[in-house]
Design an enzyme around this catalytic site. Structure first.
Site, PDB file in Angstrom:
ATOM      1  CG  ASP A  97      96.254 -20.553  33.004  1.00 32.30           C
ATOM      2  OD1 ASP A  97      97.440 -20.223  32.771  1.00 32.30           O
ATOM      3  OD2 ASP A  97      95.940 -21.552  33.670  1.00 32.30           O
TER       4      ASP A  97
ATOM      5  CE  LYS B 158     103.286 -25.972  31.497  1.00 34.45           C
ATOM      6  NZ  LYS B 158     101.853 -25.979  31.631  1.00 34.45           N
TER       7      LYS B 158
ATOM      8  CE1 TYR C 284      96.151 -29.577  35.831  1.00 36.84           C
ATOM      9  CE2 TYR C 284      97.997 -28.355  34.915  1.00 36.84           C
ATOM     10  CZ  TYR C 284      97.469 -29.152  35.899  1.00 36.84           C
ATOM     11  OH  TYR C 284      98.256 -29.533  36.977  1.00 36.84           O
TER      12      TYR C 284
END
Ligand SMILES: *Cc1c(COP(=O)(O)O)cnc(C)c1O
Length: 418
Positions: free
Chosen positions: A235, A263, A141
């Site tokens: 990522d 995050k 994702y």
């Protein structure tokens, strides 16, 4: 007002009652709990119940909810203002702290989310290479921009279709999808396409189960990229600062061309970042011709929250995180065994863990059954009733923080067998 009533009201004013779909508890046959506060490893809902949190806002809170030092730093920053739309020292301090500790990167550009960070990396890779297509892996994702809402299609290696309505065919044509852990498939994609700007990978795929990849595989992916004049983008929105300060790049020794963060980097405030080698990063405006911007980018309060959090992540912290995780995994494994989930395995890596049948062996999305949620709702509800809050979906990993200490572990044991 209880959670049920709040949810009814929320659904009146917001599609599905939520601002990010996984929060809706869809398919779990229970109402999403409305959280009014949190502290350490605990969530407190409007119904007066508390939960041991293993979702931790899906990753940012590696030191726990409402850490005292972060709270203090935020309050102090707030006294001066909360957005300037001008140059300020806070982002310089965070940038210096990060760049000087991560070997693979020379420069960093802050955004307000992981999605924006990846979006920046895509445009930058295209601008730098002059190529058009990007490759992503099935099960990884990368946020919700059009060009990443793409899933594997049938047919030639790499062919793909949109995974969301509203994404045009023109867009999905330029994203190729490859299976993880399958080097031949990636070789085929390179053979059939000569205009690949970048290969995007979560070096520790943690958005569809925990699909730990071999280091050798990741190295081969990098070699293929180099051979083909394609940028490799790690990522590390989840793995960055979590698996080690320098994420999977530090663990594997691989220096990708670009790394995206999110995050943890904002300590629970909205921050993302795109980072990499100077030569590539300076293609970004105002030096270069690749445009990128953000009204609230490098928000001073968020920068301070991020820096204060990151400063707590020393070597001892990573050892503690690992120990906390191993103890917690053992407790869950024992409980699964005794309570009708004996076919469940719990896989962990650093301070992440994931439980599912055969969890230990899987390395690609294709190996995970598509009906995991059919049994998960039962598990989720049972644990929720015991005051244990997992991420509300079978494919989401669990997050352990520094706040999940011995005392919390003892409480987890008590709640599990209560
Ligand atoms: C969460 C996540 C994103 C998206 O970040 P947002 O802040 O939700 O936009 C991108 N990539 C990975 C690997 C993620 O886990």
């Amino acid at each position: 007002m209880n959670s049920e009533k709040w949810f009814e009201l929320a659904k009146t004013f917001t599609p599905g009652g939520v601002h990010s779909p996984v929060r809706s508890f869809k398919g779990l046959h229970t109402t999403p709990r409305f959280i009014k506060k949190a502290k350490g490893a605990y969530l407190y809902d409007v119904d007066g119940k508390d939960y041991l949190d293993f979702c931790m806002s899906f990753g940012p809170l590696i030191i726990g909810h409402r850490d005292k030092d972060v709270q203090k730093a935020i309050k102090k920053a707030l006294k001066n203002g909360w957005t300037y739309g001008a140059s300020e020292p806070y982002s310089v301090e965070l940038a210096e702290y990060i760049v000087s500790r991560i070997k693979a990167i020379d420069q960093i550009r802050f955004t307000s989310s992981g999605t924006e960070a990846v979006m920046t990396a895509i445009r930058l890779a295209r601008g730098f290479t002059g190529k058009r297509k990007i490759v992503k892996f099935n099960g990884c994702y990368h946020g919700h921009m059009d060009s990443m809402l793409i899933k594997a299609g049938s047919g030639l290696a790499g062919t793909a279709t949109a995974s969301s309505n509203g994404v045009t065919e023109e867009t999905s044509k330029n994203t190729l999808v490859c299976e993880l852990n399958d080097l031949n498939a990636l070789e085929d994609i390179f053979k059939n396409n000569d205009d690949i700007a970048a290969v995007f990978i979560e070096p520790l795929p943690a958005n569809n189960g925990l699909l730990v990849q071999d280091k050798e595989y990741l190295k081969s992916v990098q070699e293929l990229c180099k051979k083909n004049g394609t940028l490799l983008v790690f990522d590390e929105v989840i793995s960055g600062f979590r698996i080690a300060f320098g994420g999977m790049s530090e663990i594997t020794g691989i220096e990708p061309d670009l790394i995206t963060y999110g995050k943890i980097i904002g300590g629970g405030m909205p921050v993302g970042a795109c980072a990499g080698k100077k030569e590539i990063m300076e293609k970004l405006a105002p030096i270069g011709d690749v445009y990128q911007a953000g009204t609230l980018s490098a928000n001073p309060v968020a920068m301070v929250a991020g820096l204060t959090s990151l400063k707590k992540l020393n070597d001892q912290a990573y050892l503690n995180l690992k120990e906390n995780t191993q103890n917690i995994v053992q407790l869950f494994s024992d409980w699964f065994n005794d309570n009708g989930f004996s076919d469940y395995q719990t896989k962990s890596y650093g301070s992440l863990f994931w439980s599912a049948p055969n969890a230990l062996d899987v390395k690609s999305l294709a190996e995970i059954p598509s009906n995991l949620n059919e049994r998960f709702f039962d598990l989720f509800k049972t644990l929720l009733n015991k005051g244990i809050y997992l991420a509300p979906n079978a494919y989401e990993v669990s997050f352990v923080s520094l706040a999940h200490d011995k005392k919390v572990q003892k409480e987890l044991k008590r709640r599990l067998w209560n």
